[in-house]
Design a protein around this motif. Structure first.
Motif, PDB file in Angstrom:
ATOM      1  N   ARG A  42     -12.882  62.191 -12.807  1.00 29.38           N
ATOM      2  CA  ARG A  42     -11.914  63.258 -12.504  1.00 29.38           C
ATOM      3  C   ARG A  42     -11.083  62.804 -11.318  1.00 29.38           C
ATOM      4  O   ARG A  42     -11.607  62.586 -10.230  1.00 29.38           O
TER       5      ARG A  42
ATOM      6  N   PRO B 208      -6.879  62.769  -9.351  1.00 29.98           N
ATOM      7  CA  PRO B 208      -5.572  63.420  -9.312  1.00 29.98           C
ATOM      8  C   PRO B 208      -4.513  62.634 -10.088  1.00 29.98           C
ATOM      9  O   PRO B 208      -4.517  61.407 -10.065  1.00 29.98           O
TER      10      PRO B 208
ATOM     11  N   ASP C 152       1.187  64.523 -10.173  1.00 26.46           N
ATOM     12  CA  ASP C 152       1.584  65.814  -9.604  1.00 26.46           C
ATOM     13  C   ASP C 152       0.515  66.397  -8.688  1.00 26.46           C
ATOM     14  O   ASP C 152       0.645  67.510  -8.199  1.00 26.46           O
ATOM     15  N   GLY C 153      -0.549  65.646  -8.463  1.00 28.09           N
ATOM     16  CA  GLY C 153      -1.600  66.115  -7.558  1.00 28.09           C
ATOM     17  C   GLY C 153      -2.688  66.910  -8.256  1.00 28.09           C
ATOM     18  O   GLY C 153      -3.733  67.176  -7.677  1.00 28.09           O
ATOM     19  N   LYS C 154      -2.441  67.310  -9.508  1.00 24.18           N
ATOM     20  CA  LYS C 154      -3.460  68.095 -10.209  1.00 24.18           C
ATOM     21  C   LYS C 154      -4.565  67.175 -10.724  1.00 24.18           C
ATOM     22  O   LYS C 154      -4.288  66.111 -11.267  1.00 24.18           O
ATOM     23  N   ALA C 155      -5.808  67.633 -10.567  1.00 23.01           N
ATOM     24  CA  ALA C 155      -6.930  66.798 -11.003  1.00 23.01           C
ATOM     25  C   ALA C 155      -7.097  66.873 -12.514  1.00 23.01           C
ATOM     26  O   ALA C 155      -6.939  67.927 -13.112  1.00 23.01           O
TER      27      ALA C 155
ATOM     28  N   ASP D  96      -9.526  57.827  -6.809  1.00 23.86           N
ATOM     29  CA  ASP D  96      -9.873  58.112  -5.425  1.00 23.86           C
ATOM     30  C   ASP D  96     -11.374  58.278  -5.321  1.00 23.86           C
ATOM     31  O   ASP D  96     -12.034  58.619  -6.277  1.00 23.86           O
ATOM     32  N   GLY D  97     -11.870  58.031  -4.133  1.00 21.27           N
ATOM     33  CA  GLY D  97     -13.304  58.149  -3.924  1.00 21.27           C
ATOM     34  C   GLY D  97     -14.045  57.016  -4.591  1.00 21.27           C
ATOM     35  O   GLY D  97     -15.226  57.098  -4.882  1.00 21.27           O
TER      36      GLY D  97
ATOM     37  N   MET E  14      -1.899  67.018  -1.273  1.00 22.34           N
ATOM     38  CA  MET E  14      -2.497  65.766  -1.769  1.00 22.34           C
ATOM     39  C   MET E  14      -3.113  65.981  -3.134  1.00 22.34           C
ATOM     40  O   MET E  14      -3.003  65.153  -4.018  1.00 22.34           O
ATOM     41  N   ILE E  15      -3.832  67.074  -3.283  1.00 19.78           N
ATOM     42  CA  ILE E  15      -4.476  67.350  -4.570  1.00 19.78           C
ATOM     43  C   ILE E  15      -4.743  68.843  -4.659  1.00 19.78           C
ATOM     44  O   ILE E  15      -5.012  69.501  -3.642  1.00 19.78           O
ATOM     45  N   GLN E  16      -4.617  69.393  -5.860  1.00 19.27           N
ATOM     46  CA  GLN E  16      -5.022  70.784  -6.089  1.00 19.27           C
ATOM     47  C   GLN E  16      -5.878  70.801  -7.343  1.00 19.27           C
ATOM     48  O   GLN E  16      -5.619  70.058  -8.287  1.00 19.27           O
ATOM     49  N   SER E  17      -6.895  71.630  -7.337  1.00 23.97           N
ATOM     50  CA  SER E  17      -7.836  71.590  -8.443  1.00 23.97           C
ATOM     51  C   SER E  17      -8.638  72.887  -8.513  1.00 23.97           C
ATOM     52  O   SER E  17      -8.858  73.541  -7.490  1.00 23.97           O
TER      53      SER E  17
ATOM     54  N   HIS F 232     -11.509  63.733  -2.572  1.00 27.52           N
ATOM     55  CA  HIS F 232     -10.236  63.127  -2.180  1.00 27.52           C
ATOM     56  C   HIS F 232     -10.140  63.025  -0.657  1.00 27.52           C
ATOM     57  O   HIS F 232      -9.650  62.025  -0.116  1.00 27.52           O
TER      58      HIS F 232
END
Lengths: 270, 305
Positions: free
Chosen positions: A131, A133, A136-139, A211-212, B91-94, B103
């Motif tokens: 999982r 991003p 657009d930043g959405k995961a 990431d991670g 940076m990220i939205q979820s 993240h």
């Protein structure tokens, strides 16, 4: 003593080096000696080369004025060794270091792609969950992709092999679409450099930023690498690794036959 | 999220940290998130430093991570923003809390290594032997560094890092970067003593964040000379084998894993040669944690000081 023969402007392939060649380290090569062995670095790259004791001695004789044959003669006499054995060692080292871009007048060659890993996931195996991003930043994760077939590609905009195959992947994208398969790239780096590479080739894909840490599905593998993943989130192909194998897998997923040798941009595809 | 919306967020807590050379703030509006962040970043907590705040790259305030838990209709309940009070970006939205935390820690790790030019950073596990010698475990991700480090710490080795060996370019000494260990895979079999809530943080699926002091109290070590370089490689089912390599090969192992090699350029080679000059270098292949740890214990035991 022979003068440097490199009056020519073109660099020669490492395989063509012979006893008349005058080896000279490029100015960008830096080295350090540890216990009689050397470590060399071509500045501006991350490529390190270790030389054992013998290699270190030979490297020290690449002075830009002696031919390889003259070096062979000196070493054979100094160490009372069969000149043919010494010649093989000297030529082999000169070709190796020339290929790595360390010698003036010798064309640097890209290192070969990573060998096929015997540890790829077997077809039918569940793809380990991920999982990450998107642009657009959405995961987005494996769960969200269930129900569709996709080519999961380990990608890097900084990888020369990825850049090399990008046009071919873009060319194959319409065929993939016809077969209801899409590209999902697990990438690294900044959004801008990724966008730039993809847009310059018109390559349309879902881009997820690892990431991670690297996704488990590609852990320990280089780029590019790819699997076809089925609607149930299971591996549906053997692992494709490297710039030769990945396009072959993509062509297969797009319902095309393997490209014949020499077809297209002159690049050989096995 | 607009600046007005951010201004209206009721913050539950904030803290400032220095990880290597990276100074930053974190702010949150959710207690579970704040507790998690505080516990994982605890070794790096520093008081707000007005002098640091005047330094570039963000004059005025330190760069800050905003962790926002806000119920909204589009499903993206959790957001991670980065910037300062005046200029920030998402940076990220979820919908998953774990995503923004994962993240956050990835970004902190990546920024702290990117911004740290005053230390040569080697992607390596780093521990102190019981005799106080520095031991580096240089390897790429997936080689078993973190698990090996955790096993060694449990057996009495000092903890320096599971991520980066930080070398002072002036002294050549190895410095601690004691982040919480990130244990992946199935660590419950290997570390049954680590109970949830007792040193173990479980908000992220598949990762346990464990502080070194929860594996063994007082285990975080200080600067030391590197006396051992052991390049580990975990391979399932492999027989444990420790083989020596030359110091030049040791330099290559360290150099291949040096994060800021392009920054240090030729100086990195000289420095790495200095690091290995008093070290013994090995490769370790292992398929079993206990055997891997035992091999290193045997190697380092009784070295004359």
């Amino acid at each position: 003593m022979a003068r440097n023969v490199s009056m020519k402007t073109k660099e020669i392939p490492a395989a063509d080096l012979d006893g008349d060649f005058v080896a000279e380290p490029r100015a960008q090569v830096v080295g350090v000696e540890v216990d009689g062995e050397s470590v060399l670095l071509l500045e501006g790259t991350r490529e390190l080369h270790a030389l054992n004791g013998v290699g270190t001695v030979i490297w020290g004789l690449f002075d830009g004025s002696s031919t390889l044959d003259e070096i062979v003669a000196d070493l054979s006499e100094a160490f009372q060794t069969d000149p043919e054995v010494v010649r093989n060692d000297v030529l082999e080292l000169a070709r190796l270091l020339g290929r790595a871009g360390l010698l003036v007048g010798v064309a640097r060659e890209e290192p070969p792609p990573a060998p096929t890993s015997p540890q790829g996931l077997a077809p039918g195996t569940e793809v380990p969950a991920f999982r990450f991003p998107a642009l657009d930043g959405k995961a987005l994760g494996l769960e969200d992709l269930r129900g569709s077939r996709f080519l999961l590609v380990n990608w890097s905009p900084r990888c020369g092999f990825c850049s090399r195959i990008a046009p071919e992947l873009a060319e194959l994208a319409p065929g993939l679409k016809q077969h209801d398969v899409r590209f999902v790239f697990l990438t690294i780096g900044e959004a801008e450099e990724n966008r730039e590479l993809l847009e310059s080739h018109g390559l349309d894909c879902t881009l997820l930023f690892q990431d991670g840490g690297q996704a488990e599905v590609f852990e320990g593998l280089g780029t590019p690498a790819a699997y076809l993943v089925d609607e149930a989130g299971k591996v549906a192909s053997e692992l494709a690794l490297g710039a030769d194998q990945v396009p072959v897998l993509v062509r297969k997923a797009a319902g095309l036959r393997r490209r014949r040798q020499g077809q297209g941009k002159g690049r050989r595809v096995s | 999220m607009s600046p007005d919306e951010l201004e209206r967020v009721r913050w539950k807590g904030e803290a400032t940290y220095r990880v290597l050379s990276y100074y930053f703030g974190v702010r949150w509006n959710s207690a579970p998130i704040g507790d998690y962040v505080r516990s994982v970043l605890e070794p790096f907590a520093v008081p707000p430093d007005p002098r640091e705040q005047r330094n570039p790259p963000t004059p005025g305030t330190p760069p800050t991570y905003f962790l926002v838990d806000r119920r909204v209709s589009d499903g993206a309940r959790y957001r991670l923003l980065y910037g300062d009070d005046r200029a920030f970006a998402t940076m990220i939205q979820s919908p998953q809390r774990a995503d923004i935390l994962q993240h956050l820690f990835w970004n902190i790790n990546s920024e702290s290594t990117r911004r740290t030019g005053d230390l040569l950073l080697i992607h390596a596990g780093a521990v102190l032997t019981p005799a106080g010698d520095g031991l580096l475990l240089p390897a790429p991700s997936g080689s078993g560094k973190t698990t090996l480090v955790a096993g060694l710490v449990r057996q009495g080795f000092g903890y320096l890092s599971d991520e980066a060996g930080a070398i002072d370019p002036v002294t050549g000494r190895l410095h601690p970067y004691p982040k919480a260990l990130a244990l992946k895979g199935a660590p419950s079999e290997l570390f049954p003593e680590l109970k949830a809530g007792n040193g173990r943080r479980d908000l992220l699926p598949g990762i346990w964040h464990v502080r070194a002091q929860d594996i063994r109290p007082g285990s975080v070590g200080g600067p030391s000379e590197v006396r051992f370089v052991v390049a580990p490689r975990y391979r399932r089912g492999a027989r444990t084998e420790l083989s020596s390599m030359s110091r030049a090969a040791g330099v290559v192992e360290l150099g291949d894993n040096t994060m800021n090699l392009l920054f240090y350029r030729s100086r990195a080679l000289t420095l790495l040669a200095r690091v290995v000059a008093r070290a013994r270098c090995y490769r370790l292949e292992f398929g079993d944690l206990v055997e891997g740890v035992q091999a290193i214990e045997r190697l380092t035991r009784g070295r004359p000081r």
